[in-house]
Design an enzyme around this catalytic site. Structure first.
Site, short mmCIF file in Angstrom:
data_model
loop_
_atom_site.label_atom_id
_atom_site.label_comp_id
_atom_site.label_asym_id
_atom_site.label_seq_id
_atom_site.Cartn_x
_atom_site.Cartn_y
_atom_site.Cartn_z
N LYS A 1 -1.47 -10.47 -19.31
CA LYS A 1 -2.33 -9.41 -18.78
C LYS A 1 -3.19 -8.84 -19.90
O LYS A 1 -2.70 -8.57 -21.00
CB LYS A 1 -1.47 -8.31 -18.16
N LYS B 1 -3.63 -14.79 -10.83
CA LYS B 1 -3.01 -13.91 -9.84
C LYS B 1 -3.99 -12.78 -9.56
O LYS B 1 -4.25 -11.96 -10.43
CB LYS B 1 -1.67 -13.38 -10.37
#
Length: 598
Positions: free
Chosen positions: A480, A531
């Protein structure tokens, strides 16, 4: 008169000599001769454009000249950081990057009451203020005159600044503690917030040994040993400025070089422009459940669909949208119009009591499109094991009123995945602290689906320093880009985990914006999965559209490739340690004693 004329002639001559020297030192006559001779044979349609392109190649390297940060807003209406980076390009100050950062995910459970979020909201807003001050102050000063294309150098400057600020803060806290002790304090070490509780509940205990019950007949208490979570890293207010500046430099470099952002990132990742490039396979959330959703189901936080490798992104996203619509219509039919409303990431939130309900409706949706579950489209599950762990009982609350110890949880997932072979990936089936049971689960399911770690690894900067061992393995890693994670950290962590046979999943944050940087980054770093949340709302549709655009560009250039078929490395638990000398004899004696008693 004659004297004035002579002086004027001499000055004119000296000026000419200076001009000749100036042009010779800069190689202008030679370059003019070269381009004029070659241009005659090249015969370009745009003569002056041809000349401009030639001399642009010999221009000075564009350097960062200014950073300007201010308040912005994310998809949840929360304040975030909006940053512009200016570079000096061919003597002109130009806006080279405009970045709007996503808000970092909350550290509180999603079902936390609004009044309990006030303190975190205040801390987040203070962090935004601090980030803006840092970007307009120290970061702006230190990055002036730096080549934005030298990403590693930029990130080193940023991390050095952060370490200096952290050292100053540690020194200040130590000084305050010393002063307090000198004023008559008891000298006790204050308990840090991240060490005070690992339960996530008020009054929770961090003790590793808890007695949930007593067996009165035997007169012994049954102790549950719970390994506490690793202490949460405490970041300085404004830490997100590091990530913002790193992203801005990356974007600015691609702009001044006049090359696509994904291509620039690919050069950073691989050292050269790859001949073929791949668009990531989207992991699209359709249903969100877990503790924050209605119903008894806790053990599945996200039900996601994943197209098969090789399916064009435009087709796969079209199918994802149809699957989402099918599920929404089905829920409306059963539960009314309110069932079609989504949460912050656009996911549908029905009231489910068991995981089979979510799996069945996704398989029905895939089948309705004349596609085959497990062949044309797959399912991925975000299990978020850490969020359903009861630290007081040492058990996982898979469903309301139903708790399982790690050993039973392994059997629960093995049995469920055995009935649903269309599941291609599971994320965080349990905490990292249950290493033995994690590896047992991997041994039984890793050859059928990816076992992906999200909260099992530290942030990328720390992951680079962490040694990977045989005691804990995954076949996929979630990365991330937020807080103090730099572009360099992400790319180097991706390489490290790929070398350890992990697939890379790049993920968005919950507080997203319409910034499409992640789409380019996923392509550039060759991440297998992106994602991305639900296929609705502007901030996610912007990413979808960018992926379609990149795919089309690569196709026109003849450079489009696809990720290969899913290959699942079998993860085997480490061998048991060899018994020490004397232990084997003791075991034999125990067996003999048991045999005599019988």
């Amino acid at each position: 008169m004659a004297s004035a004329s002579t002086r004027e002639a001499r000055e004119k001559y000296e000026l000419k000599q200076k001009a000749v020297k100036y042009y010779d030192q800069n190689g202008v006559p030679k370059k003019m001769e070269e381009i004029l001779n070659s241009m005659f044979y090249d015969n370009p349609d745009d003569v002056y454009g041809h000349l401009a392109n030639y001399f642009a190649e010999h221009a000075k390297t564009p350097l960062i000249s200014q950073i300007s940060a201010r308040h912005g807003f994310d998809s949840k209406g929360q304040t975030t950081v909006q940053t512009d980076m200016y570079c000096t390009v061919r003597n002109n100050k130009k806006l080279s990057a405009a970045v709007v950062s996503s808000s970092s995910n909350s550290s509180l459970p999603e079902n936390t009451k609004p009044e309990d979020r006030e303190e975190e909201d205040k801390a987040r807003e203070a962090g935004v203020e601090a980030a803006i001050a840092l970007l307009n102050g120290d970061i702006n000063t230190r990055l002036q005159g730096v080549d934005p294309a030298l990403q590693s150098d930029v990130d080193k400057i940023l991390m050095k600044l952060y370490e200096e600020l952290k050292a100053e803060e540690d020194e200040r806290l130590a000084k305050e503690a010393a002063e307090q002790a000198a004023l008559g304090g008891d000298g006790a070490t204050p308990v840090k917030e991240e060490d005070a509780s690992v339960s996530g509940k008020k009054g929770g205990k961090s003790s590793a040994k808890i007695n949930p019950g007593t067996n009165k007949k035997k007169g012994k208490s049954v102790a549950v040993v719970v390994v506490p979570d690793e202490p949460k890293e405490k970041l300085l207010p404004g830490a997100e400025s590091i990530c913002v500046a790193s992203r801005a430099a990356c974007t600015a470099a691609s702009a001044v070089r006049e090359e696509p952002l994904y291509q620039h990132i690919a050069t950073l990742r691989f050292g050269e422009i790859p001949k073929d490039m791949r668009v990531p396979i989207p992991m699209v959330t359709i249903i969100q459940s877990g503790r924050s959703a209605p119903g008894k189901l806790n053990c599945v936080k996200e039900f996601m669909v994943v197209p098969k490798p090789g399916m064009p992104i435009a087709d796969s996203l079209k199918y994802c949208q149809k699957i989402y619509s099918y599920v929404a219509k089905t829920l409306v039919t059963k539960s009314g119009m309110a069932a079609q409303y989504g949460n912050d990431i656009g996911a549908l939130c029905p009231s489910y009591d068991k995981p089979e309900q979510g799996l069945d409706i996704l398989q029905d949706a895939i089948t309705s499109l004349e596609l085959t579950p497990g062949e044309d489209f797959f399912i991925a599950l975000n299990l978020a094991g850490k969020e359903i762990f009861d630290y007081e009982k040492g058990k996982y609350e898979v469903m309301g009123g139903q708790q399982k110890v790690p050993e039973d949880l392994v059997e629960f997932w093995v049995e469920l995945l055995g009935r649903y072979p269309s599941v291609v990936a599971i994320i965080d089936p349990m905490r990292k602290q249950e290493k033995e049971h994690w590896m047992r689960l991997c041994d039984r399911v890793s050859d059928k689906c990816y076992v992906i770690g999200n909260h099992t690894y530290p942030r990328p900067g720390l992951l680079l320093e962490e040694e990977l061992t045989e005691e804990f393995k995954t076949s996929g890693t979630v990365l991330k880009l937020d807080q103090i994670n730099t572009i360099t950290d992400i790319l180097e962590s991706a390489k490290k985990m790929e070398d350890a046979e992990n697939q890379i999943v790049l993920t968005t944050c919950y507080g997203e914006t319409t910034d499409t940087f992640l789409a380019d980054m996923a392509v550039g770093m060759n991440a297998r999965f992106l994602k991305i949340g639900a296929p609705v709302r502007g901030e996610r549709i912007a990413l979808f559209n960018r992926l379609i655009q990149i795919e089309n560009q690569l196709k026109l250039e003849g450079r489009l490739a696809f990720h290969g078929e899913n290959v699942f490395p079998h993860i085997v638990p480490p061998p048991l340690p060899e018994p020490e000398e004397g232990e084997e004899a003791q075991e034999e004696e125990k067996k003999e004693e048991k045999g005599k008693k019988k």
